[in-house]
Motif scaffolding. Structure first.
Motif, short mmCIF file in Angstrom:
data_model
loop_
_atom_site.label_atom_id
_atom_site.label_comp_id
_atom_site.label_asym_id
_atom_site.label_seq_id
_atom_site.Cartn_x
_atom_site.Cartn_y
_atom_site.Cartn_z
N LEU A 185 83.83 12.59 74.26
CA LEU A 185 82.82 11.59 74.41
C LEU A 185 82.05 11.60 72.90
N ILE A 186 81.76 12.58 72.55
CA ILE A 186 81.19 12.26 71.11
C ILE A 186 82.04 11.78 69.90
N ALA A 187 83.36 11.93 70.15
CA ALA A 187 84.53 11.48 69.03
C ALA A 187 84.56 10.02 69.42
N SER A 188 84.41 9.74 70.78
CA SER A 188 84.82 8.30 70.94
C SER A 188 83.61 7.46 70.63
N PHE A 189 82.30 7.96 70.92
CA PHE A 189 81.08 7.28 70.55
C PHE A 189 80.96 7.14 69.02
N LYS A 190 81.27 8.27 68.36
CA LYS A 190 81.47 8.31 66.93
C LYS A 190 82.20 7.06 66.29
N GLN A 191 83.35 7.07 66.76
CA GLN A 191 84.22 6.21 66.26
C GLN A 191 84.01 4.55 66.74
N VAL A 192 83.24 4.28 68.09
CA VAL A 192 82.87 3.04 68.38
C VAL A 192 81.64 2.52 67.45
N ALA A 193 80.87 3.59 67.26
CA ALA A 193 79.71 3.15 66.42
C ALA A 193 80.06 2.76 65.26
N VAL A 194 80.98 3.73 64.69
CA VAL A 194 81.21 3.30 63.15
C VAL A 194 82.05 1.83 63.14
N ASP A 195 82.77 1.61 64.12
CA ASP A 195 83.49 0.24 64.25
C ASP A 195 82.53 -1.01 64.37
N ARG A 196 81.53 -0.72 65.26
CA ARG A 196 80.51 -1.68 65.59
C ARG A 196 79.74 -2.11 64.31
N THR A 197 79.12 -0.95 63.57
CA THR A 197 78.19 -1.00 62.70
C THR A 197 79.03 -1.77 61.24
N SER A 198 80.11 -1.21 61.03
CA SER A 198 80.94 -1.35 59.51
C SER A 198 81.77 -2.67 59.88
N ALA A 199 82.39 -3.05 60.89
CA ALA A 199 83.27 -4.06 61.10
C ALA A 199 84.33 -4.31 60.09
N HIS A 200 84.85 -2.99 59.69
CA HIS A 200 85.82 -2.82 58.67
C HIS A 200 87.35 -2.96 59.50
N ARG A 201 88.18 -3.40 58.68
CA ARG A 201 89.46 -3.67 59.07
C ARG A 201 90.26 -2.54 59.01
N ARG A 202 91.01 -1.94 60.00
CA ARG A 202 91.92 -0.91 59.96
C ARG A 202 93.03 -0.89 60.97
N VAL A 203 94.13 0.08 60.71
CA VAL A 203 94.99 0.28 61.62
C VAL A 203 94.76 1.01 62.72
#
Length: 353
Positions: free
Chosen positions: A272-290
């Protein structure tokens, strides 16, 4: 005449007072060809002079760069007399410098030469009255031929009102452009702040959901750890008084169960913590990645499931999110906005569906 032939005469009528009253004396003089021509010319001149002076625009005649004739509107427009104009140059009624050229400069002379060459000239010019006050005017120069001589016929129209309106309009347009630019920047800033606040609000909802979801595995882990601690203390007391085989076997069984429970719940909390961390990073940064689409969907659904608890659909059915995403489907894109879209779809379905 007596034979019926008409002829031109010049008549003069005069009133004479006599004892018998007022008499009218008629004087008639037969006109020969020359007299008729002069009379016609004089009548034509009177007509054209009347039209000349009746014009509202200033009209004057120039020989080279010298005024030789003007109409009444010229005197009114420039605030002067005929003596102030006739015989003088046009530069007398022009400021020193305007439109990038002097009144007697090369551009002005080129216009005069072009007009004398038969090419009409139309331009704007700043004039000044005899008292020094300036006004905007439209000028036209045309060549006229008078008894074989090339003269310039100039017409001047006061366009101060129009020029003033144009300048005010330009100032207004410039002001409007500045206001539009300011409003545009303000709207862009407001939009950016709105997007940022929406992101923070979404992160806040995720935090609340994850915190609620973490309560179960952490609570189970705490219970398992407490049970292990109690069992260990009991085993220690048994060892002090004499340890029995049955007690050790029971401790071993309980320890395996509690360890397994503790491992599963801690693994769940870690996911849960790992998923939240990844989702939070994606939402705030909006960076492109694979990323793998299935993994991204699973992470976002995991964040959303706590919001579905306690909710019921039609006929009291429990709400659930079903995932149907192919495996090994990799995207080179922006996971943050995609996750936000998925979240908005689910939240809108919960709110309105």
């Amino acid at each position: 005449r007596r034979g019926g032939q008409p002829f031109d005469v010049e008549l003069s009528l005069t009133v004479v007072n006599t004892r018998d009253g007022a008499l009218v004396v008629w004087l008639a003089r037969a006109l020969d060809g020359g007299r008729r021509t002069r009379a016609a010319v004089e009548a034509s001149e009177r007509r054209y002079r009347t039209l000349f002076d009746a014009a509202r625009d200033a009209i004057f005649l120039m020989r080279g760069e010298t005024f030789i004739e003007c109409n009444q509107a010229t005197l009114s427009m420039f605030g002067c007399t005929r003596g102030d104009i006739l015989g003088g140059p046009p530069t007398r009624f022009s400021p020193t410098l305007q439109y990038g050229d002097e009144p007697s400069g090369p551009k002005a002379r080129a216009r005069i030469e072009a007009a004398l060459g038969g090419e009409p000239q139309f331009f704007d010019w700043l004039h000044c009255r005899l008292d020094g006050a300036t006004f905007d005017a439209e000028v036209s120069l045309n060549r006229v031929d008078v008894m074989g001589e090339h003269l310039l016929l100039a017409m001047v129209r006061d366009v101060t009102r129009r020029k003033t309106s144009e300048r005010r309009l330009q100032e207004l347009l410039h002001t409007l452009e500045e206001r539009v630019e300011e409003r545009t920047q303000a709207l862009q800033q407001a939009a950016a702040e709105l997007v940022q606040s929406e992101k923070l609000a979404a992160i806040g909802r995720l935090v609340a959901g994850v915190a609620h979801e973490l309560n179960t595995p952490i609570g189970n882990s705490l219970l398992a750890a407490t049970t292990l601690a109690d069992n260990t203390q009991a085993l220690a007391r048994e060892m002090a008084s004499g340890l029995r085989r049955s007690t050790l076997e029971s401790y071993a069984r309980d320890t395996l169960v509690q360890s397994s429970l503790l491992t599963r719940n801690l693994q769940r909390a870690g996911d849960l913590i790992a998923s939240f961390k990844q989702v939070a990073v994606d939402r705030t940064s909006a960076h492109r990645r694979v990323f793998e689409l299935r993994e991204l969907v699973a992470e976002n659904v995991m964040m959303l499931k706590p919001m579905l608890k306690g909710l019921r659909g039609g006929a009291g059915r429990k709400l659930n999110i079903e995932e149907d995403v192919p495996e090994a489907l990799c995207l080179d894109s922006f996971p943050g906005p995609l996750g936000q879209v998925l979240t908005n779809l689910v939240l809108n379905a919960l709110t309105h569906g």
